[in-house]
Design an enzyme around this catalytic site. Structure first.
Site, PDB file in Angstrom:
ATOM      1  N   HIS B 164       1.039  -1.124  -0.302  1.00 28.27           N
ATOM      2  CA  HIS B 164      -0.012   0.119   0.114  1.00 28.27           C
ATOM      3  C   HIS B 164       0.890   1.396  -0.065  1.00 28.27           C
ATOM      4  CE1 HIS B 164      -3.873   1.729   0.645  1.00 28.27           C
ATOM      5  NE2 HIS B 164      -3.274   2.819   1.075  1.00 28.27           N
ATOM      6  N   HIS B 166       2.644   4.293   0.780  1.00 19.13           N
ATOM      7  CA  HIS B 166       2.652   4.915   2.228  1.00 19.13           C
ATOM      8  C   HIS B 166       4.296   5.380   2.531  1.00 19.13           C
ATOM      9  CE1 HIS B 166       4.312   0.901   3.485  1.00 19.13           C
ATOM     10  NE2 HIS B 166       4.628   1.637   4.350  1.00 19.13           N
ATOM     11  N   HIS B 301      16.419  12.954  -1.125  1.00 20.16           N
ATOM     12  CA  HIS B 301      17.543  12.155  -1.749  1.00 20.16           C
ATOM     13  C   HIS B 301      16.675  10.862  -2.351  1.00 20.16           C
ATOM     14  CE1 HIS B 301      21.238  13.816  -0.435  1.00 20.16           C
ATOM     15  NE2 HIS B 301      21.042  14.019   0.985  1.00 20.16           N
TER      16      HIS B 301
END
Ligand SMILES: O=P(O)(O)O[C@H]1O[C@H](CO)[C@@H](O)[C@H](O)[C@H]1O
Ligand SMILES: O=P(O)(O)O[C@H]1O[C@H](CO)[C@@H](O)[C@H](O)[C@H]1O
Lengths: 351, 351
Positions: B164, B166, B301
């Site tokens: 999922h 996130h 980054h």
């Protein structure tokens, strides 16, 4: 007020060899793992594979044929990251676009003619031959190069592309980042405390005992107080020794003994051929041979990736890459586990 | 005399944000790969999985039920590495056995209610909502904590245990190693050259062009001159911005746009959902809010592990862990490859 318990309460620990901190959150071991599962290491390697370029008598990528070696065997890496003669990128550069010449050699060293053995399964005399060769290489390449890095990547999980027992030796015309940092830290400690950092550390650990994994009269293997990898160890002589080629014949025997014992415990931990990267750090060489390097103490680092089982490793990712290393069990817990494991290898034990 | 060619001749490059060097040996790409092959990322993720603890309406490990969220969704990590109230390990310690209290919070933030989308597949307005939430969190947690680390581990290869979409946000009462180092380096450059390091860098790269991957009027994404990971990128605003919560509404729109374009290129590189760890670095917060942080420039980054294909990554092992990072293609080669890729996602392209 709850009192502090390292196994229950997250805290930071200082790494005096790198001047960094590690976040220890041992309670994280309780979290269930639903993530990536690694392929367990290959357990049935043929003793001799006619297609393996590291076996005696076989042909390598560049067409050369290996001798029928019966002990160690050394050759030049066929795809070296460092070559002796690369041209200089030139100087006078912008501070944000700086480059430097890199020159050196990359060698591969087979430990044994058989593909189905590893250091803990080799005879002690055979391991001594490996150590003698390491010493020879540091002597030889170190006569000109400032740094000679001996390292072993073991297991496919550690990017090792060949199951045959071997290590690599990369010598360079520069002091790489890690030894440069370790040099600075050891020097500063020595200046401040009048004693080499790792000698003082070895004495303390030998007394405290709680992080000791194996010890002999000459050597000590501990899970360092500041370990980042779950089962990381630090292996070092008790005597003040600058470089591997300074070890006496007796100390080399002792080293072969403690290496076999430590690595047997590693293999017994999850009953697999334990993956790791390891390497030696000793005082710099080449132009540094004439300098005072008494702040240095020879040592080897073992960095094994596995955390929970033969197939679940510790991922050094997001937070670790961007912020700081984090570990999921205390160094004392890891040391206790390793210490209590048998010194008889699971493959040769009779059940 | 052969003249220097970065693609053919190994050399070192300086990383001014970390004060370290990377060994660039582009000719190593020629070596055949016989080592570990990764499982390619899962391409068929169900939109809603009743057993996935991150989906709307599902129950998490601690028994809490997720709301029926329709945008971002934030909750406390159920297995936090940092908690607000750990006791102090105590002070007055030996220099080789130093510890410190670590306190903080760990949050998880879902980007979208659907499991089968990723940032490049989300609408621009949806990505803006993610950015707004990041800004809100830095504002809120940064009011007391000195460091708020926003990071995303994407893909099982990067230790991510849930498909999922996130990210995580870990705030701590200490400045972690990496931002502490970056702070020192940016400060020193600023003092010496009178300009923030990354502002000067962005200007230079925008002129040179050879390492630029995507650019907009407000943002720049480059493969930095000192990149260690094969397709590493640095994403930063052109304007002097200290923290993500300082971005204007327009700059947030621009960020959503460049993120979608950069990540689409990443996915198109090997035609898979590209794994990486990414994170934001901005000026420190909490007690540092009242200090002069004008040497800082906000940036992200991206550290992606893949090297040759969807299944062969770069192993940062033996030499890298013990000595110094080494890369197998030049940053310019990587940038050119990414730059030339389509900005239409391979999953939504009609063939
Ligand atoms: O918090 P997660 O996603 O379970 O865990 C993942 O990210 C963490 C932060 O980078 C790492 O410490 C873990 O090793 C990794 O598996
Ligand atoms: O030289 P090898 O075994 O082919 O390559 C391995 O070790 C090198 C040195 O640590 C690494 O740079 C490579 O990423 C790794 O795959």
């Amino acid at each position: 007020e709850v009192s502090f318990d390292a196994k229950e309460h997250q805290h930071l620990r200082y790494n005096p060899l790198r001047d960094t901190w590690v976040l220890v959150s041992a309670h994280r071991m309780k979290r269930p793992w639903a993530g990536q599962v690694e392929k367990p290491p290959e357990e049935h390697v043929p003793r001799h594979d006619p297609h393996n370029p590291l076996c005696p008598g076989n042909t390598r990528a560049n067409g050369e044929i290996n001798p029928d070696y019966d002990s160690t065997f050394l050759f030049e890496n066929d795809f070296p990251a460092l070559q002796p003669d690369a041209p200089d990128p030139g100087s006078g550069q912008h501070p944000l676009f700086q480059s430097r010449a890199a020159r050196g050699v990359c060698k591969v060293m087979c430990f044994h003619p058989w593909s189905d053995v590893t250091l803990p399964l080799m005879k002690k005399e055979e391991v001594v031959k490996v150590i003698d060769k390491w010493a020879e290489l540091v002597e030889e390449l170190g006569s000109t190069y400032p740094w000679v890095q001996i390292f072993e990547n073991k297991g496919a999980m550690m990017g090792c592309s060949n199951p045959h027992p071997h290590c690599q030796v990369w010598a360079s015309n520069f002091l790489p980042n890690e030894p440069a940092l370790s040099d600075r830290c050891q020097r500063a400690f020595h200046q401040k405390h009048g004693e080499p950092l790792l000698l003082q550390y070895a004495k303390q650990e030998a007394e405290k005992k709680e992080r000791v994994v194996v010890e002999t009269s000459d050597w000590l293997a501990v899970v360092p107080y500041w370990a980042t990898w779950p089962y990381q160890t630090l292996l070092l002589p008790r005597r003040h020794v600058l470089r591997i080629n300074d070890l006496t014949a007796e100390e080399r025997e002792g080293l072969a003994d403690i290496m076999r014992r430590l690595l047997t415990k590693y293999d017994n931990l999850f009953e697999i051929s334990f993956p790791y990267s390891m390497g030696w750090h000793g005082a710099p060489t080449g132009p540094h041979l004439t300098e005072d390097n008494s702040h240095w103490q020879l040592h080897a680092h073992y960095y094994p990736p596995l955390l929970r089982s033969a197939t679940v490793k510790k991922f050094m990712v997001g937070y670790e890459m961007l912020a700081q290393e984090q570990r999921d069990l205390t160094p004392e817990q890891a040391a206790e586990k390793l210490r209590n494991l048998s010194e008889e290898h699971y493959k040769t034990r009779d059940n």
